[in-house]
Design a protein around this motif. Structure first.
Motif, PDB file in Angstrom:
ATOM      1  N   PHE A   8       0.804  -1.090   0.000  1.00  0.00           N
ATOM      2  CA  PHE A   8       0.127  -0.055   0.194  1.00  0.00           C
ATOM      3  C   PHE A   8       0.944   1.253   0.081  1.00  0.00           C
ATOM      4  O   PHE A   8       0.679   2.295  -0.750  1.00  0.00           O
ATOM      5  CB  PHE A   8      -0.896  -0.072   1.090  1.00  0.00           C
ATOM      6  CG  PHE A   8      -1.825   1.257   1.287  1.00  0.00           C
ATOM      7  CD1 PHE A   8      -2.963   0.984   0.629  1.00  0.00           C
ATOM      8  CD2 PHE A   8      -1.553   2.475   1.879  1.00  0.00           C
ATOM      9  CE1 PHE A   8      -3.868   1.933   0.763  1.00  0.00           C
ATOM     10  CE2 PHE A   8      -2.540   3.366   1.849  1.00  0.00           C
ATOM     11  CZ  PHE A   8      -3.663   3.284   1.184  1.00  0.00           C
ATOM     12  N   HIS A  24      -2.762   3.984  -7.627  1.00  0.00           N
ATOM     13  CA  HIS A  24      -4.061   3.683  -7.333  1.00  0.00           C
ATOM     14  C   HIS A  24      -4.289   2.431  -7.378  1.00  0.00           C
ATOM     15  O   HIS A  24      -5.136   1.777  -6.430  1.00  0.00           O
ATOM     16  CB  HIS A  24      -5.231   4.526  -7.937  1.00  0.00           C
ATOM     17  CG  HIS A  24      -6.437   4.528  -7.412  1.00  0.00           C
ATOM     18  ND1 HIS A  24      -6.992   4.941  -6.365  1.00  0.00           N
ATOM     19  CD2 HIS A  24      -7.810   3.791  -8.188  1.00  0.00           C
ATOM     20  CE1 HIS A  24      -8.291   4.609  -6.020  1.00  0.00           C
ATOM     21  NE2 HIS A  24      -8.717   3.706  -7.110  1.00  0.00           N
ATOM     22  N   SER A  25      -3.971   1.821  -8.479  1.00  0.00           N
ATOM     23  CA  SER A  25      -4.210   0.446  -8.639  1.00  0.00           C
ATOM     24  C   SER A  25      -3.512  -0.546  -7.491  1.00  0.00           C
ATOM     25  O   SER A  25      -4.153  -1.522  -7.128  1.00  0.00           O
ATOM     26  CB  SER A  25      -3.760  -0.044  -9.837  1.00  0.00           C
ATOM     27  OG  SER A  25      -4.595   0.447 -11.129  1.00  0.00           O
ATOM     28  N   THR A  28      -5.229  -0.015  -4.273  1.00  0.00           N
ATOM     29  CA  THR A  28      -6.501  -0.745  -4.143  1.00  0.00           C
ATOM     30  C   THR A  28      -6.374  -2.599  -4.235  1.00  0.00           C
ATOM     31  O   THR A  28      -6.998  -3.055  -3.288  1.00  0.00           O
ATOM     32  CB  THR A  28      -7.250  -0.501  -5.350  1.00  0.00           C
ATOM     33  OG1 THR A  28      -7.618   0.694  -5.614  1.00  0.00           O
ATOM     34  CG2 THR A  28      -8.467  -1.435  -5.663  1.00  0.00           C
ATOM     35  N   MET A  31      -5.333  -3.259  -0.450  1.00  0.00           N
ATOM     36  CA  MET A  31      -6.424  -3.236   0.376  1.00  0.00           C
ATOM     37  C   MET A  31      -7.474  -4.825   0.032  1.00  0.00           C
ATOM     38  O   MET A  31      -7.890  -5.226   0.982  1.00  0.00           O
ATOM     39  CB  MET A  31      -7.200  -2.155   0.174  1.00  0.00           C
ATOM     40  CG  MET A  31      -6.756  -0.950   0.707  1.00  0.00           C
ATOM     41  SD  MET A  31      -6.288  -1.118   2.393  1.00  0.00           S
ATOM     42  CE  MET A  31      -7.868  -1.144   3.010  1.00  0.00           C
ATOM     43  N   LEU A  32      -7.529  -5.011  -1.228  1.00  0.00           N
ATOM     44  CA  LEU A  32      -8.326  -6.172  -1.245  1.00  0.00           C
ATOM     45  C   LEU A  32      -7.514  -7.318  -1.071  1.00  0.00           C
ATOM     46  O   LEU A  32      -8.345  -8.256  -0.550  1.00  0.00           O
ATOM     47  CB  LEU A  32      -8.355  -6.308  -3.094  1.00  0.00           C
ATOM     48  CG  LEU A  32      -9.257  -7.383  -3.648  1.00  0.00           C
ATOM     49  CD1 LEU A  32     -10.823  -7.424  -3.152  1.00  0.00           C
ATOM     50  CD2 LEU A  32      -9.141  -7.482  -5.124  1.00  0.00           C
TER      51      LEU A  32
END
Length: 238
Positions: A8, A24-25, A28, A31-32
């Motif tokens: 992250f 951003h990818s 994300t 977090m996923l």
């Protein structure tokens, strides 16, 4: 958890450098992956195959010529002002409990307890021995291995104690058992698995908690990754 936090952070830094879509990818994705790692269906499917490789011992089979019950080290807090059982970690307490259950069926055998520590007079093995004596095992039946600091060293210490080819009953956490068996076989011993301390599949599938991410499930995933990496590392150790 640390790996996802690092991923992250890398994504955030990339985003700050101006590569917004890539950063951003990555953020994300981190977090996923963290949410998936903390979700019971994922955690149980990662840890379950490790824990199910060896079945638990219900009773002693007559054909086994076991020389000792060996309880592998876990964690404990020797300086805490608690009872001896309270100072053992969850995994250590369950390992010792299972080892004592099996030893009481064959009290003619040695009970070998293992584990080092920073203080050579207050090692994991000393904690096991103190708890075992408090639970009815005579001191002359207990052998403490105070020098090992990992599973490979435990296997070598048991071989030095009992000799190459000795058949020993290994008691450790179910997820740790595949790695422990590899180390003891590589040391020239004939280990027999007696797993305990199961973590996977302990939550009812229909309960709401099963479908919500939690720290408990994240712990299972971390354990599965740790033991899988440990199994891979054995290829370079031996």
């Amino acid at each position: 958890m640390s790996l996802m936090a690092l991923t992250f952070t890398i994504g955030w830094l990339i985003r700050k450098l101006g590569w917004y879509r890539l950063g951003h990818s990555i953020m994300t994705l981190a977090m996923l992956l963290l949410l998936l790692a903390a979700w019971a269906p994922v955690a149980d499917n990662l840890l379950g195959p490790l824990e199910s490789q060896y079945v638990a011992w219900e009773k002693w089979p007559e054909e086994q010529n076991i020389e000792a019950v060996v309880v592998l080290g876990g964690g404990w807090q020797p300086d805490r002002p608690w009872s001896i059982t309270g100072r053992l970690s969850e995994s250590s307490g369950l390992r010792l409990m299972e080892g004592l259950r099996l030893w009481h069926e064959r009290p003619d055998l040695l009970l070998v307890v293992s584990g080092g520590g920073q203080d050579p007079k207050m090692t994991m093995a000393h904690g096991y021995a103190e708890a075992a004596e408090a639970l009815g095992v005579p001191p002359e039946s207990i052998v403490t291995l105070v020098s090992p600091n990992d599973t490979a060293e435990e296997a070598k210490s048991v071989r030095a104690l009992l000799g190459e080819g000795a058949q020993v009953l290994i008691v450790t956490s179910a997820s740790h058992m595949p790695r422990a068996m590899r180390h003891f076989e590589a040391a020239g011993l004939a280990p027999v698995a007696a797993p305990t301390h199961y973590l996977a599949d302990r939550t009812e599938g229909l309960a709401l908690a099963y479908w919500l991410p939690s720290a408990r499930e994240l712990r299972k995933t971390e354990r599965a990754i740790y033991e899988t990496l440990g199994l891979l590392a054995i290829q370079w150790e031996h």
